[in-house]
Design a protein around this motif. Structure first.
Motif, PDB file in Angstrom:
ATOM      1  N   GLY A 137       2.580   1.662  25.869  1.00 11.13           N
ATOM      2  CA  GLY A 137       3.212   0.461  24.945  1.00 11.13           C
ATOM      3  C   GLY A 137       2.028  -0.612  24.397  1.00 11.13           C
ATOM      4  N   MET A 138       1.725  -1.089  25.927  1.00  7.86           N
ATOM      5  CA  MET A 138       0.667  -2.292  25.816  1.00  7.86           C
ATOM      6  C   MET A 138      -0.700  -1.191  24.958  1.00  7.86           C
ATOM      7  SD  MET A 138       0.704  -2.223  30.140  1.00  7.86           S
ATOM      8  CE  MET A 138      -0.740  -3.679  30.259  1.00  7.86           C
ATOM      9  N   VAL A 139      -0.703  -0.548  24.756  1.00  9.16           N
ATOM     10  CA  VAL A 139      -1.657   0.435  24.131  1.00  9.16           C
ATOM     11  C   VAL A 139      -1.393  -0.257  22.533  1.00  9.16           C
ATOM     12  CG1 VAL A 139      -3.244   1.959  22.597  1.00  9.16           C
ATOM     13  CG2 VAL A 139      -3.218   1.635  25.693  1.00  9.16           C
ATOM     14  N   ILE A 140      -0.124  -0.397  22.286  1.00  8.16           N
ATOM     15  CA  ILE A 140       0.556   0.139  20.996  1.00  8.16           C
ATOM     16  C   ILE A 140       0.339  -1.344  20.747  1.00  8.16           C
ATOM     17  CG2 ILE A 140       2.611   0.066  19.338  1.00  8.16           C
ATOM     18  CD1 ILE A 140       2.611   2.713  21.101  1.00  8.16           C
ATOM     19  N   TYR A 141       0.962  -2.381  21.575  1.00  6.90           N
ATOM     20  CA  TYR A 141       1.055  -4.117  21.282  1.00  6.90           C
ATOM     21  C   TYR A 141      -0.095  -4.482  21.259  1.00  6.90           C
ATOM     22  CZ  TYR A 141       2.386  -8.080  21.872  1.00  6.90           C
ATOM     23  OH  TYR A 141       2.118  -9.854  21.965  1.00  6.90           O
ATOM     24  N   ILE A 142      -1.174  -4.358  22.267  1.00  5.97           N
ATOM     25  CA  ILE A 142      -2.625  -4.856  22.384  1.00  5.97           C
ATOM     26  C   ILE A 142      -3.066  -4.795  21.140  1.00  5.97           C
ATOM     27  CG2 ILE A 142      -4.649  -4.747  23.363  1.00  5.97           C
ATOM     28  CD1 ILE A 142      -2.843  -4.822  25.823  1.00  5.97           C
ATOM     29  N   PHE A 143      -3.489  -2.878  20.229  1.00  3.64           N
ATOM     30  CA  PHE A 143      -4.593  -2.658  19.683  1.00  3.64           C
ATOM     31  C   PHE A 143      -3.710  -3.329  18.219  1.00  3.64           C
ATOM     32  CE2 PHE A 143      -6.973  -0.244  22.377  1.00  3.64           C
ATOM     33  CZ  PHE A 143      -7.868   0.316  22.243  1.00  3.64           C
ATOM     34  N   SER A 144      -2.279  -3.544  17.825  1.00  2.00           N
ATOM     35  CA  SER A 144      -1.676  -3.756  16.858  1.00  2.00           C
ATOM     36  C   SER A 144      -1.264  -5.658  16.976  1.00  2.00           C
ATOM     37  CB  SER A 144      -0.128  -3.440  16.528  1.00  2.00           C
ATOM     38  OG  SER A 144       0.111  -1.972  16.908  1.00  2.00           O
ATOM     39  N   SER A 145      -1.517  -5.983  17.528  1.00  2.00           N
ATOM     40  CA  SER A 145      -1.784  -7.445  17.665  1.00  2.00           C
ATOM     41  C   SER A 145      -2.797  -8.454  17.775  1.00  2.00           C
ATOM     42  CB  SER A 145      -0.434  -7.510  18.767  1.00  2.00           C
ATOM     43  OG  SER A 145      -0.798  -7.661  19.975  1.00  2.00           O
ATOM     44  N   THR A 146      -3.803  -7.300  17.885  1.00  2.00           N
ATOM     45  CA  THR A 146      -5.410  -8.367  18.122  1.00  2.00           C
ATOM     46  C   THR A 146      -6.342  -8.202  16.739  1.00  2.00           C
ATOM     47  OG1 THR A 146      -5.616  -7.776  20.212  1.00  2.00           O
ATOM     48  CG2 THR A 146      -7.508  -8.872  19.539  1.00  2.00           C
ATOM     49  N   LYS A 147      -6.482  -9.100  15.862  1.00  2.00           N
ATOM     50  CA  LYS A 147      -6.858  -8.481  15.019  1.00  2.00           C
ATOM     51  C   LYS A 147      -8.412  -7.576  14.823  1.00  2.00           C
ATOM     52  CE  LYS A 147      -8.679 -11.012  11.035  1.00  2.00           C
ATOM     53  NZ  LYS A 147      -8.403 -10.919   9.899  1.00  2.00           N
ATOM     54  N   ASN A 148      -9.149  -8.430  16.012  1.00  2.00           N
ATOM     55  CA  ASN A 148     -10.219  -7.554  16.393  1.00  2.00           C
ATOM     56  C   ASN A 148     -10.230  -6.181  16.318  1.00  2.00           C
ATOM     57  OD1 ASN A 148     -11.148  -9.978  15.562  1.00  2.00           O
ATOM     58  ND2 ASN A 148     -12.470 -10.304  17.722  1.00  2.00           N
ATOM     59  N   LEU A 149      -9.280  -5.817  17.003  1.00  2.00           N
ATOM     60  CA  LEU A 149      -9.016  -3.943  17.194  1.00  2.00           C
ATOM     61  C   LEU A 149      -8.245  -3.557  15.710  1.00  2.00           C
ATOM     62  CD1 LEU A 149      -7.814  -4.482  20.319  1.00  2.00           C
ATOM     63  CD2 LEU A 149      -9.765  -3.626  19.967  1.00  2.00           C
ATOM     64  N   LYS A 150      -7.498  -4.374  14.662  1.00  2.00           N
ATOM     65  CA  LYS A 150      -7.125  -3.304  13.997  1.00  2.00           C
ATOM     66  C   LYS A 150      -8.452  -2.863  12.670  1.00  2.00           C
ATOM     67  CE  LYS A 150      -3.126  -6.441  13.496  1.00  2.00           C
ATOM     68  NZ  LYS A 150      -2.651  -7.117  12.763  1.00  2.00           N
ATOM     69  N   THR A 151      -9.226  -1.230  13.504  1.00  3.45           N
ATOM     70  CA  THR A 151      -9.699  -0.707  12.264  1.00  3.45           C
ATOM     71  C   THR A 151      -9.599   0.514  12.219  1.00  3.45           C
ATOM     72  OG1 THR A 151     -10.829  -0.050  14.277  1.00  3.45           O
ATOM     73  CG2 THR A 151     -11.939  -2.250  13.891  1.00  3.45           C
ATOM     74  N   PRO A 152     -10.488   0.830  11.140  1.00  4.05           N
ATOM     75  CA  PRO A 152     -10.139   2.043  10.878  1.00  4.05           C
ATOM     76  C   PRO A 152      -9.713   3.080  11.938  1.00  4.05           C
ATOM     77  CG  PRO A 152     -11.053   1.474   8.976  1.00  4.05           C
ATOM     78  CD  PRO A 152     -11.364   0.416   9.978  1.00  4.05           C
ATOM     79  N   SER A 153     -10.641   3.280  12.532  1.00  8.89           N
ATOM     80  CA  SER A 153     -10.748   4.085  13.857  1.00  8.89           C
ATOM     81  C   SER A 153      -9.942   3.763  14.819  1.00  8.89           C
ATOM     82  CB  SER A 153     -12.117   4.191  14.513  1.00  8.89           C
ATOM     83  OG  SER A 153     -13.119   4.646  13.526  1.00  8.89           O
ATOM     84  N   ASN A 154      -9.720   2.737  14.910  1.00  6.72           N
ATOM     85  CA  ASN A 154      -8.228   2.270  16.261  1.00  6.72           C
ATOM     86  C   ASN A 154      -7.130   2.938  15.586  1.00  6.72           C
ATOM     87  OD1 ASN A 154      -9.707   1.724  18.539  1.00  6.72           O
ATOM     88  ND2 ASN A 154      -9.649  -0.609  17.557  1.00  6.72           N
ATOM     89  N   LEU A 155      -6.747   3.263  14.011  1.00  5.02           N
ATOM     90  CA  LEU A 155      -5.265   3.232  14.165  1.00  5.02           C
ATOM     91  C   LEU A 155      -5.460   4.719  14.052  1.00  5.02           C
ATOM     92  CD1 LEU A 155      -5.813   2.288  10.007  1.00  5.02           C
ATOM     93  CD2 LEU A 155      -4.187   1.340  12.053  1.00  5.02           C
ATOM     94  N   LEU A 156      -6.262   5.477  14.886  1.00  2.00           N
ATOM     95  CA  LEU A 156      -6.277   7.001  15.138  1.00  2.00           C
ATOM     96  C   LEU A 156      -5.584   6.673  16.323  1.00  2.00           C
ATOM     97  CD1 LEU A 156      -9.001   8.530  13.369  1.00  2.00           C
ATOM     98  CD2 LEU A 156      -6.325   8.936  12.543  1.00  2.00           C
ATOM     99  N   VAL A 157      -5.841   5.550  17.379  1.00  2.00           N
ATOM    100  CA  VAL A 157      -5.743   5.399  19.323  1.00  2.00           C
ATOM    101  C   VAL A 157      -4.380   5.059  19.010  1.00  2.00           C
ATOM    102  CG1 VAL A 157      -6.680   4.047  20.840  1.00  2.00           C
ATOM    103  CG2 VAL A 157      -8.231   4.825  19.045  1.00  2.00           C
TER     104      VAL A 157
END
Length: 184
Positions: free
Chosen positions: A57-77
């Motif tokens: 849940g933390m990974v989903i929240y952090i990767f979805s709410s942090t602009k720098n982490l919204k990369t195509p590769s991180n969509l898979l993460v």
């Protein structure tokens, strides 16, 4: 138990009668587990399920709410974290309850749904890790010359993953094979 340490009890003695058709004859040869093991397994699965749901849940929240982490590769993460979260959300509570009852208590249809959920989210996780590996392979082997993954490419991969997993997982609900392995 007899004087020779042999008993007629089996691991399936507590299985409800309406579910016996789901149990392969192979399992009738094993003695029942010590109830302590059921309790320990239930506790362990409960703790791991809670940790997994919070962590994913933390990974989903952090990767979805942090602009720098919204990369195509991180969509898979995020897709991997989402499927792992759903795996533990659907599997862990039922497993804990059934460990303490020492048998499946939700009936045959819920047993099939349980198998379906495990299969679905397991397939999604495996295929997502495969796509992540392909992406990393492309970046590492080809380096700067590699064609970067786009958001559209990542979303198409995720759509393929979910479609393929649903196709394979829903088939047993419609009579094509079963979630149980019947050959030993």
């Amino acid at each position: 138990m007899s004087a020779y340490g042999v008993s007629n009890q089996t691991v399936v003695d507590k299985v409800p009668q309406e579910m016996m058709h789901l149990v392969d004859p192979h399992w009738f040869q094993f003695p029942p587990m010590n109830p302590l093991w059921h309790g320990l397994l239930g506790f362990t699965i409960g703790v791991l399920g809670f940790i997994s749901m919070v962590g994913n849940g933390m990974v989903i929240y952090i990767f979805s709410s942090t602009k720098n982490l919204k990369t195509p590769s991180n969509l898979l993460v995020v897709n991997l974290a989402f499927s792992d979260f759903l795996m533990m959300f659907t599997m862990s509570p039922a497993m804990v309850i059934n460990c303490y009852y020492e048998t499946w208590v939700f009936g045959p249809f819920a047993c099939e749904l349980y198998g379906c959920a495990g299969s679905l989210f397991g397939c999604i996780s495996i295929w997502t890790m495969t796509m992540i590996a392909f992406d990393r392979y492309n970046v590492i082997v080809k380096g700067i010359a590699a064609e970067p993954m786009t958001k559209k490419g990542a979303l198409l991969r995720i759509l393929f993953i979910w479609f393929a997993a649903l196709s394979w997982t829903l088939a047993p609900l419609f009579g094509w094979n079963r979630y149980l392995n019947m050959k030993y």
